[in-house]
Design an enzyme around this catalytic site. Structure first.
Site, PDB file in Angstrom:
ATOM      1  N   GLY A  15       0.670  -1.336  -0.148  1.00 47.02           N
ATOM      2  CA  GLY A  15      -0.063   0.005   0.057  1.00 47.02           C
ATOM      3  C   GLY A  15       0.800   1.110   0.060  1.00 47.02           C
ATOM      4  O   GLY A  15       1.822   1.367   0.903  1.00 47.02           O
ATOM      5  N   ARG A  76       1.382  -4.934  -5.708  1.00 48.57           N
ATOM      6  CA  ARG A  76       1.467  -6.073  -5.124  1.00 48.57           C
ATOM      7  C   ARG A  76       1.773  -7.178  -6.130  1.00 48.57           C
ATOM      8  O   ARG A  76       1.340  -7.374  -7.163  1.00 48.57           O
ATOM      9  CB  ARG A  76       0.046  -6.496  -4.363  1.00 48.57           C
ATOM     10  CG  ARG A  76      -0.447  -5.334  -3.357  1.00 48.57           C
ATOM     11  CD  ARG A  76      -1.352  -5.948  -2.485  1.00 48.57           C
ATOM     12  NE  ARG A  76      -1.358  -4.916  -1.188  1.00 48.57           N
ATOM     13  CZ  ARG A  76      -1.806  -3.965  -1.086  1.00 48.57           C
ATOM     14  NH1 ARG A  76      -2.584  -3.417  -1.769  1.00 48.57           N
ATOM     15  NH2 ARG A  76      -1.546  -3.332   0.215  1.00 48.57           N
ATOM     16  N   ASP A 107       4.430  -4.606   6.372  1.00 51.58           N
ATOM     17  CA  ASP A 107       4.762  -5.685   6.956  1.00 51.58           C
ATOM     18  C   ASP A 107       4.874  -6.893   6.160  1.00 51.58           C
ATOM     19  O   ASP A 107       5.705  -7.720   5.913  1.00 51.58           O
ATOM     20  CB  ASP A 107       4.219  -6.152   8.285  1.00 51.58           C
ATOM     21  CG  ASP A 107       2.592  -6.486   8.128  1.00 51.58           C
ATOM     22  OD1 ASP A 107       2.239  -5.929   7.046  1.00 51.58           O
ATOM     23  OD2 ASP A 107       2.062  -7.182   9.145  1.00 51.58           O
ATOM     24  N   THR A 130       3.574   2.844   5.960  1.00 54.76           N
ATOM     25  CA  THR A 130       2.566   2.352   6.007  1.00 54.76           C
ATOM     26  C   THR A 130       1.526   3.513   6.850  1.00 54.76           C
ATOM     27  O   THR A 130       2.149   4.156   7.693  1.00 54.76           O
ATOM     28  CB  THR A 130       2.292   1.076   6.651  1.00 54.76           C
ATOM     29  OG1 THR A 130       0.941   0.949   7.175  1.00 54.76           O
ATOM     30  CG2 THR A 130       3.135   1.082   7.812  1.00 54.76           C
ATOM     31  N   ASP A 132      -0.930   2.862   8.336  1.00 54.21           N
ATOM     32  CA  ASP A 132      -1.682   2.039   9.925  1.00 54.21           C
ATOM     33  C   ASP A 132      -0.734   2.239  10.868  1.00 54.21           C
ATOM     34  O   ASP A 132      -1.502   1.893  12.198  1.00 54.21           O
ATOM     35  CB  ASP A 132      -1.840   0.510   9.330  1.00 54.21           C
ATOM     36  CG  ASP A 132      -2.788   0.468   8.156  1.00 54.21           C
ATOM     37  OD1 ASP A 132      -3.856   1.606   8.212  1.00 54.21           O
ATOM     38  OD2 ASP A 132      -2.921  -0.561   7.544  1.00 54.21           O
ATOM     39  N   ASP A 134       1.106   0.239  12.241  1.00 52.42           N
ATOM     40  CA  ASP A 134       0.841  -0.999  13.109  1.00 52.42           C
ATOM     41  C   ASP A 134       2.189  -2.019  13.210  1.00 52.42           C
ATOM     42  O   ASP A 134       2.311  -3.161  13.392  1.00 52.42           O
ATOM     43  CB  ASP A 134      -0.185  -2.037  12.143  1.00 52.42           C
ATOM     44  CG  ASP A 134       0.311  -2.229  10.937  1.00 52.42           C
ATOM     45  OD1 ASP A 134       1.267  -1.421  10.311  1.00 52.42           O
ATOM     46  OD2 ASP A 134      -0.644  -3.029  10.015  1.00 52.42           O
ATOM     47  N   ARG A 176      -7.289  -1.810   8.582  1.00 54.61           N
ATOM     48  CA  ARG A 176      -7.845  -3.286   8.302  1.00 54.61           C
ATOM     49  C   ARG A 176      -7.546  -4.010   9.391  1.00 54.61           C
ATOM     50  O   ARG A 176      -8.473  -4.799  10.127  1.00 54.61           O
ATOM     51  CB  ARG A 176      -7.302  -3.946   7.089  1.00 54.61           C
ATOM     52  CG  ARG A 176      -8.777  -4.288   6.250  1.00 54.61           C
ATOM     53  CD  ARG A 176      -8.160  -4.757   4.814  1.00 54.61           C
ATOM     54  NE  ARG A 176      -6.821  -3.716   4.424  1.00 54.61           N
ATOM     55  CZ  ARG A 176      -6.534  -4.024   3.058  1.00 54.61           C
ATOM     56  NH1 ARG A 176      -6.890  -4.959   2.381  1.00 54.61           N
ATOM     57  NH2 ARG A 176      -5.424  -3.199   2.721  1.00 54.61           N
TER      58      ARG A 176
HETATM   59  P1  ADP Z   1       2.335  -4.167   2.799  1.00 53.52           P
HETATM   60  O1  ADP Z   1       3.591  -4.353   2.391  1.00 53.52           O
HETATM   61  O2  ADP Z   1       1.826  -3.026   2.863  1.00 53.52           O
HETATM   62  O3  ADP Z   1       1.938  -4.968   4.048  1.00 53.52           O
HETATM   63  P2  ADP Z   1       1.401  -6.448   0.989  1.00 53.52           P
HETATM   64  O4  ADP Z   1       1.099  -7.415   2.277  1.00 53.52           O
HETATM   65  O5  ADP Z   1       0.354  -6.636  -0.178  1.00 53.52           O
HETATM   66  O6  ADP Z   1       1.494  -4.960   1.422  1.00 53.52           O
HETATM   67  O7  ADP Z   1       2.733  -7.011   0.668  1.00 53.52           O
HETATM   68  C1  ADP Z   1       3.461  -6.439  -0.390  1.00 53.52           C
HETATM   69  C2  ADP Z   1       4.089  -7.525  -1.438  1.00 53.52           C
HETATM   70  O8  ADP Z   1       5.365  -7.978  -0.840  1.00 53.52           O
HETATM   71  C3  ADP Z   1       3.286  -8.563  -1.889  1.00 53.52           C
HETATM   72  O9  ADP Z   1       2.492  -8.596  -3.054  1.00 53.52           O
HETATM   73  C4  ADP Z   1       4.465  -9.654  -2.213  1.00 53.52           C
HETATM   74  O10 ADP Z   1       5.020  -9.144  -3.746  1.00 53.52           O
HETATM   75  C5  ADP Z   1       5.570  -9.341  -1.226  1.00 53.52           C
HETATM   76  N1  ADP Z   1       5.135 -10.380  -0.095  1.00 53.52           N
HETATM   77  C6  ADP Z   1       4.260 -10.263   1.038  1.00 53.52           C
HETATM   78  N2  ADP Z   1       4.487 -11.512   1.568  1.00 53.52           N
HETATM   79  C7  ADP Z   1       5.273 -12.362   0.830  1.00 53.52           C
HETATM   80  C8  ADP Z   1       5.826 -13.542   1.253  1.00 53.52           C
HETATM   81  N3  ADP Z   1       5.273 -14.243   2.402  1.00 53.52           N
HETATM   82  N4  ADP Z   1       6.767 -13.985   0.398  1.00 53.52           N
HETATM   83  C9  ADP Z   1       7.091 -13.404  -0.519  1.00 53.52           C
HETATM   84  N5  ADP Z   1       6.603 -12.183  -0.979  1.00 53.52           N
HETATM   85  C10 ADP Z   1       5.761 -11.422  -0.188  1.00 53.52           C
END
Ligand code: ADP
Length: 327
Positions: A15, A76, A107, A130, A132, A134, A176
């Site tokens: 995000g 993502r 995260d 972020t 958030d 969090d 969320r």
């Molecule tokens: P944020 O960083 O805002 O929490 P996401 O949870 O959507 O956002 O994670 C962003 C990107 O990080 C994902 O689309 C993916 O490319 C990568 N990612 C997240 N979790 C994993 C994982 N367990 N293994 C590999 N890549 C990951």
């Protein structure tokens, strides 16, 4: 002795949050200052896999400190979840000789970075980007201050109309899994009730409290609810309230994506600049796989592995303050 980094990549992932540009700028300029080659990776991890990687210089980041969003775009990336995708990403980095990464994200992005750096021994430094707030191990995350100030400005405006018409407003803010935006914006706008995912929502208690307010002829009330509240968002809360208090003029307002955009506040620009600078210093000092944070006004480094496991907790004191001040 850690390998010396010479070429680093910077990306924004997950995000978006206001202040990401200020962080990119700090990484590029600090990298240049220390004689490193810096590459911008487009659209998060997708850019590594698709080889969408561009050299960046001091001038590439001119005039962006005040801009929301991210000039590197964010995304993502499903492919990065797979070993094959990460192998492709590693091959592309290797071809360019990139030997260190700065990941600005939440995260989820840190989880990806942690796995990637274990598999391929590429030092990764995470910056908490972020809205958030969090993430544990830091008092600030890049974007939270801007998002919460946007929410405050909007809620203040809604209160004016609520006041003019004697209305009850149920306002949904982002969050969320985390209630920080709701908690901070709710306290700062004098909300009568704040509903957050970290606390069980007692809908009966809320209805009873609003009924009691109605009896006291206190007709202007604001309920701030985080989108991820376990009872539901503003629409779900309003449904029950309307059923139980049919004579109350109840309105719903969902603030939505305005909370992500806009020019970052001074605080977000400052922490983004400080963290971006510290990320490059960390790579040069041989730190591996840590998230850069600021705790008690000092830089603080948390292993990515730990950063993804622990959430920042909302203190009981805040909850008590809400109760006392909204009475
Ligand atoms: P944020 O960083 O805002 O929490 P996401 O949870 O959507 O956002 O994670 C962003 C990107 O990080 C994902 O689309 C993916 O490319 C990568 N990612 C997240 N979790 C994993 C994982 N367990 N293994 C590999 N890549 C990951």
């Amino acid at each position: 002795m850690a390998k010396k980094v010479t070429k680093i990549g910077v990306l924004t992932s997950g995000g978006d949050s206001p202040g990401m540009n200020a962080a990119i700028r700090a990484v590029v300029r600090t990298g240049n200052y220390y004689g490193l080659e810096v590459f911008g990776i487009m659209r998060g991890y997708s850019g590594i896999i698709d080889n969408d990687i561009v050299p960046m210089h001091s001038r590439s980041v001119a005039n962006i400190i005040q801009r929301g969003g991210t000039i590197l775009k964010t995304a993502r990336c499903k492919e990065f979840f797979t070993p094959e995708g990460r192998q492709k990403a590693y091959n592309n980095l290797k071809k360019l000789g990139i030997d260190g990464l700065v990941i600005i994200g939440g995260d989820g992005s840190f989880r990806g970075a942690d796995i990637f750096s274990r598999e391929f021994d590429i030092p990764c430094i995470g910056l908490p980007g972020t809205i958030d707030k969090d993430i544990a191990g830091t008092d600030f995350t890049i974007g939270f201050d801007t998002a919460v100030n946007t929410a405050v400005e909007a809620i203040d405006k809604i209160r004016d109309t609520a006041d003019a018409h004697d209305r009850l407003f149920i306002i949904e803010v982002m969050g969320r899994d985390a209630g920080y935006i709701a908690l901070h914006s709710g306290i700062a706008t004098g909300a009568e009730h704040i509903l957050i995912p970290e606390r069980k929502t007692d809908i009966e208690e809320l209805v009873a409290s609003l009924q009691e307010k109605e009896r006291r002829k206190k007709l202007v009330n604001m309920v701030v609810v985080a989108e991820g509240d376990e009872f539901g968002g503003a629409n779900e809360v309003a449904k029950v309230v309307k059923e139980r208090l049919p004579t109350t003029d109840t309105r719903v307002c969902i603030l939505g994506h305005i909370q992500r955009g806009g020019s970052p506040t001074c605080l977000d620009r400052l922490i983004a600049s400080r963290m971006g600078y510290a990320a490059v210093e960390s790579l040069l000092e041989g730190r591996h796989n840590v998230m850069v944070g600021i705790l008690n006004n000092r830089m603080h480094y948390t292993l990515l592995e730990r950063a993804v496991k622990s959430k920042q907790k909302i203190s009981e004191e805040w909850i008590k303050i809400v109760k006392i001040l909204a009475s």
